[in-house]
Design a protein around this motif. Structure first.
Motif, PDB file in Angstrom:
ATOM      1  N   THR A  38       7.904  -9.596  -9.124  1.00 41.91           N
ATOM      2  CA  THR A  38       7.923  -7.825  -8.436  1.00 41.91           C
ATOM      3  C   THR A  38       8.732  -7.180  -8.139  1.00 41.91           C
ATOM      4  O   THR A  38       8.462  -6.015  -8.308  1.00 41.91           O
ATOM      5  CB  THR A  38       6.436  -8.197  -7.059  1.00 41.91           C
ATOM      6  N   SER A  39       9.448  -8.202  -7.871  1.00 41.52           N
ATOM      7  CA  SER A  39      11.171  -6.235  -7.823  1.00 41.52           C
ATOM      8  C   SER A  39      11.319  -6.172  -8.831  1.00 41.52           C
ATOM      9  O   SER A  39      12.629  -5.350  -9.123  1.00 41.52           O
ATOM     10  CB  SER A  39      12.411  -7.422  -7.044  1.00 41.52           C
ATOM     11  N   VAL A  40      11.015  -6.429 -10.150  1.00 38.52           N
ATOM     12  CA  VAL A  40      11.995  -6.385 -11.577  1.00 38.52           C
ATOM     13  C   VAL A  40      10.734  -5.541 -12.287  1.00 38.52           C
ATOM     14  O   VAL A  40      10.812  -4.377 -12.831  1.00 38.52           O
ATOM     15  CB  VAL A  40      11.721  -6.751 -12.169  1.00 38.52           C
ATOM     16  N   ALA A  48      -1.621  -1.021 -11.064  1.00 40.52           N
ATOM     17  CA  ALA A  48      -2.700  -2.123 -12.208  1.00 40.52           C
ATOM     18  C   ALA A  48      -3.495  -3.411 -11.923  1.00 40.52           C
ATOM     19  O   ALA A  48      -4.075  -3.592 -12.321  1.00 40.52           O
ATOM     20  CB  ALA A  48      -2.129  -1.540 -13.337  1.00 40.52           C
ATOM     21  N   GLY A  49      -3.218  -3.512 -11.081  1.00 41.37           N
ATOM     22  CA  GLY A  49      -3.659  -5.004 -10.133  1.00 41.37           C
ATOM     23  C   GLY A  49      -2.248  -6.093 -11.007  1.00 41.37           C
ATOM     24  O   GLY A  49      -3.033  -7.188 -10.600  1.00 41.37           O
ATOM     25  N   ASN A  50      -1.278  -5.696 -12.035  1.00 37.76           N
ATOM     26  CA  ASN A  50      -0.614  -7.011 -12.150  1.00 37.76           C
ATOM     27  C   ASN A  50       0.309  -7.460 -11.690  1.00 37.76           C
ATOM     28  O   ASN A  50       1.461  -7.247 -11.846  1.00 37.76           O
ATOM     29  CB  ASN A  50      -0.303  -6.247 -13.974  1.00 37.76           C
ATOM     30  N   TYR A  51      -0.100  -8.729 -10.089  1.00 33.83           N
ATOM     31  CA  TYR A  51       0.856  -9.164  -9.654  1.00 33.83           C
ATOM     32  C   TYR A  51       1.049 -10.172  -9.573  1.00 33.83           C
ATOM     33  O   TYR A  51       2.527 -10.749  -9.679  1.00 33.83           O
ATOM     34  CB  TYR A  51      -0.080  -9.073  -8.341  1.00 33.83           C
ATOM     35  N   TRP A  54       3.361 -11.253 -16.583  1.00 39.41           N
ATOM     36  CA  TRP A  54       4.038 -11.096 -16.865  1.00 39.41           C
ATOM     37  C   TRP A  54       4.288  -9.547 -16.566  1.00 39.41           C
ATOM     38  O   TRP A  54       3.332  -8.584 -17.473  1.00 39.41           O
ATOM     39  CB  TRP A  54       4.586 -11.609 -18.166  1.00 39.41           C
ATOM     40  N   PRO A  55       5.708  -9.069 -15.907  1.00 44.17           N
ATOM     41  CA  PRO A  55       5.630  -7.128 -16.253  1.00 44.17           C
ATOM     42  C   PRO A  55       5.376  -7.086 -17.309  1.00 44.17           C
ATOM     43  O   PRO A  55       5.879  -7.606 -18.061  1.00 44.17           O
ATOM     44  CB  PRO A  55       6.878  -7.428 -15.632  1.00 44.17           C
ATOM     45  N   THR A  56       4.726  -6.150 -17.851  1.00 42.90           N
ATOM     46  CA  THR A  56       5.053  -5.095 -19.033  1.00 42.90           C
ATOM     47  C   THR A  56       5.961  -4.539 -19.677  1.00 42.90           C
ATOM     48  O   THR A  56       6.707  -4.107 -20.667  1.00 42.90           O
ATOM     49  CB  THR A  56       3.764  -3.773 -18.647  1.00 42.90           C
ATOM     50  N   SER A  57       7.226  -3.949 -18.148  1.00 46.12           N
ATOM     51  CA  SER A  57       8.820  -3.852 -18.720  1.00 46.12           C
ATOM     52  C   SER A  57       9.644  -4.216 -17.714  1.00 46.12           C
ATOM     53  O   SER A  57       9.033  -4.852 -16.321  1.00 46.12           O
ATOM     54  CB  SER A  57       8.553  -2.018 -18.280  1.00 46.12           C
ATOM     55  N   PHE A  58      10.701  -4.477 -17.555  1.00 41.43           N
ATOM     56  CA  PHE A  58      11.438  -4.867 -16.970  1.00 41.43           C
ATOM     57  C   PHE A  58      12.094  -4.359 -15.875  1.00 41.43           C
ATOM     58  O   PHE A  58      13.456  -3.475 -16.644  1.00 41.43           O
ATOM     59  CB  PHE A  58      12.868  -6.184 -17.231  1.00 41.43           C
ATOM     60  N   ASN A  59      12.277  -3.857 -14.991  1.00 42.56           N
ATOM     61  CA  ASN A  59      13.138  -2.611 -14.366  1.00 42.56           C
ATOM     62  C   ASN A  59      14.148  -2.798 -13.263  1.00 42.56           C
ATOM     63  O   ASN A  59      14.216  -2.573 -12.189  1.00 42.56           O
ATOM     64  CB  ASN A  59      12.334  -1.281 -13.464  1.00 42.56           C
ATOM     65  N   LEU A  60      14.684  -3.631 -13.526  1.00 44.85           N
ATOM     66  CA  LEU A  60      16.172  -4.368 -12.497  1.00 44.85           C
ATOM     67  C   LEU A  60      16.198  -3.868 -12.420  1.00 44.85           C
ATOM     68  O   LEU A  60      16.789  -3.423 -11.440  1.00 44.85           O
ATOM     69  CB  LEU A  60      16.415  -5.597 -13.347  1.00 44.85           C
ATOM     70  N   ALA A  61      16.832  -2.322 -13.108  1.00 43.29           N
ATOM     71  CA  ALA A  61      18.543  -1.505 -12.235  1.00 43.29           C
ATOM     72  C   ALA A  61      17.216  -0.560 -11.853  1.00 43.29           C
ATOM     73  O   ALA A  61      18.317  -0.320 -11.063  1.00 43.29           O
ATOM     74  CB  ALA A  61      19.260  -1.135 -14.072  1.00 43.29           C
TER      75      ALA A  61
END
Length: 282
Positions: A38-40, A48-51, A54-61
């Protein structure tokens, strides 16, 4: 009386153990894995409820930079440092001295004082919420880092004194007697003889107290409010927006907040284990 070690069990039991252990570990780690994923995630995934997917995009930074640039997480982390470090130092200093006095000196009321320290550990801390809050209001230290640190020092000193007293009692009394015969003063006996031998116990208590105070949520919400005094555990919830729950930022903040106690444990792991197991075997 005690469970048979797995190495002495039958081959079928050992195979079942080796098969079930990975599943048990994954089950235990599921909440941590969910928080890490969830953190990324992006805010769109949360909406959208995608808990669990797999993440649709990785927003790590982006997520981990946002919690420091767009939220007061840095202030909350600094408040936790300002509460935890003085608490650890104050608690260890008081418990070392009181533990030494209770372990070495045979004065009238020694056991009574010791039992009072022990009895304080059995008091449910929730029942102290109202009187402690009223006391901090009367003293003018409510909603301050000082008030929260003083409370934790007072509350943790009982358990730490119990630990230190029993630790010092296990040390050879001949060391103290030999020093007294040589004319060494009591404070020098404590500082130069007893205190160096207490390093494993001090390290073990430092890790325990640091972890407990850093992760404390109950008293952080009872005695403080606002970014100027709240520790990170209480401040994480404020990372949510007024109308939108920013769970990706809360999860990223939770990961960052968990790093200091983990780092402290690994830095003092050797002394921590030595302090907990000292006296376990002869």
């Amino acid at each position: 009386m005690f469970p048979t070690p797995i190495e002495r069990r039958s081959a079928a039991v050992q195979r079942l153990y080796k098969t079930a252990l990975p599943f048990a570990m994954v089950l235990w780690l599921l909440p941590l894995i969910a928080v890490a994923l969830t953190s990324v995630r992006s805010a769109g995934d949360i909406t959208a409820g995608n808990y669990w997917g797999w993440p649709t995009s990785f927003n790590l930074a982006q997520n981990y930079s946002d919690i420091f640039t767009n939220t007061p997480l840095g202030s909350y982390m600094w408040n936790s440092v300002r509460v935890t470090v003085p608490t650890v130092i104050g608690t260890l200093a008081l418990s070392c001295m009181s533990g030494f006095a209770l372990a070495v000196y045979k004065f009238k009321g020694n056991m009574l004082v010791f039992f009072m320290f022990v009895a304080g550990n059995f008091v449910p801390f929730q029942i102290l919420m109202v009187p402690v809050r009223d006391l901090t209001l009367q003293m003018g230290i409510y909603n301050t880092v000082t008030g929260l640190a003083l409370f934790h020092i007072a509350f943790q000193t009982g358990f730490c004194t119990l630990f230190m007293r029993n630790f010092i009692r296990a040390l050879p009394v001949e060391l103290i007697e030999a020093a007294r015969v040589e004319g060494v003063k009591e404070w020098r006996i404590f500082w130069f003889i007893i205190l160096p031998l207490m390093r494993p116990a001090i390290a073990a208590l430092a890790v325990l107290v640091f972890t407990f105070i850093w992760n404390d949520y109950f008293w952080a919400t009872v005695l403080t409010q606002g970014a100027e005094s709240q520790p990170v555990t209480a401040g994480l919830y404020s990372l949510n927006g007024q109308w939108v729950a920013a769970w990706h930022l809360v999860s990223a903040g939770s990961i960052v907040a968990a790093l200091p106690p983990v780092a402290i444990f690994f830095l003092l792991q050797k002394h921590f284990i030595a302090g907990l197991t000292l006296g376990a075997v002869k």
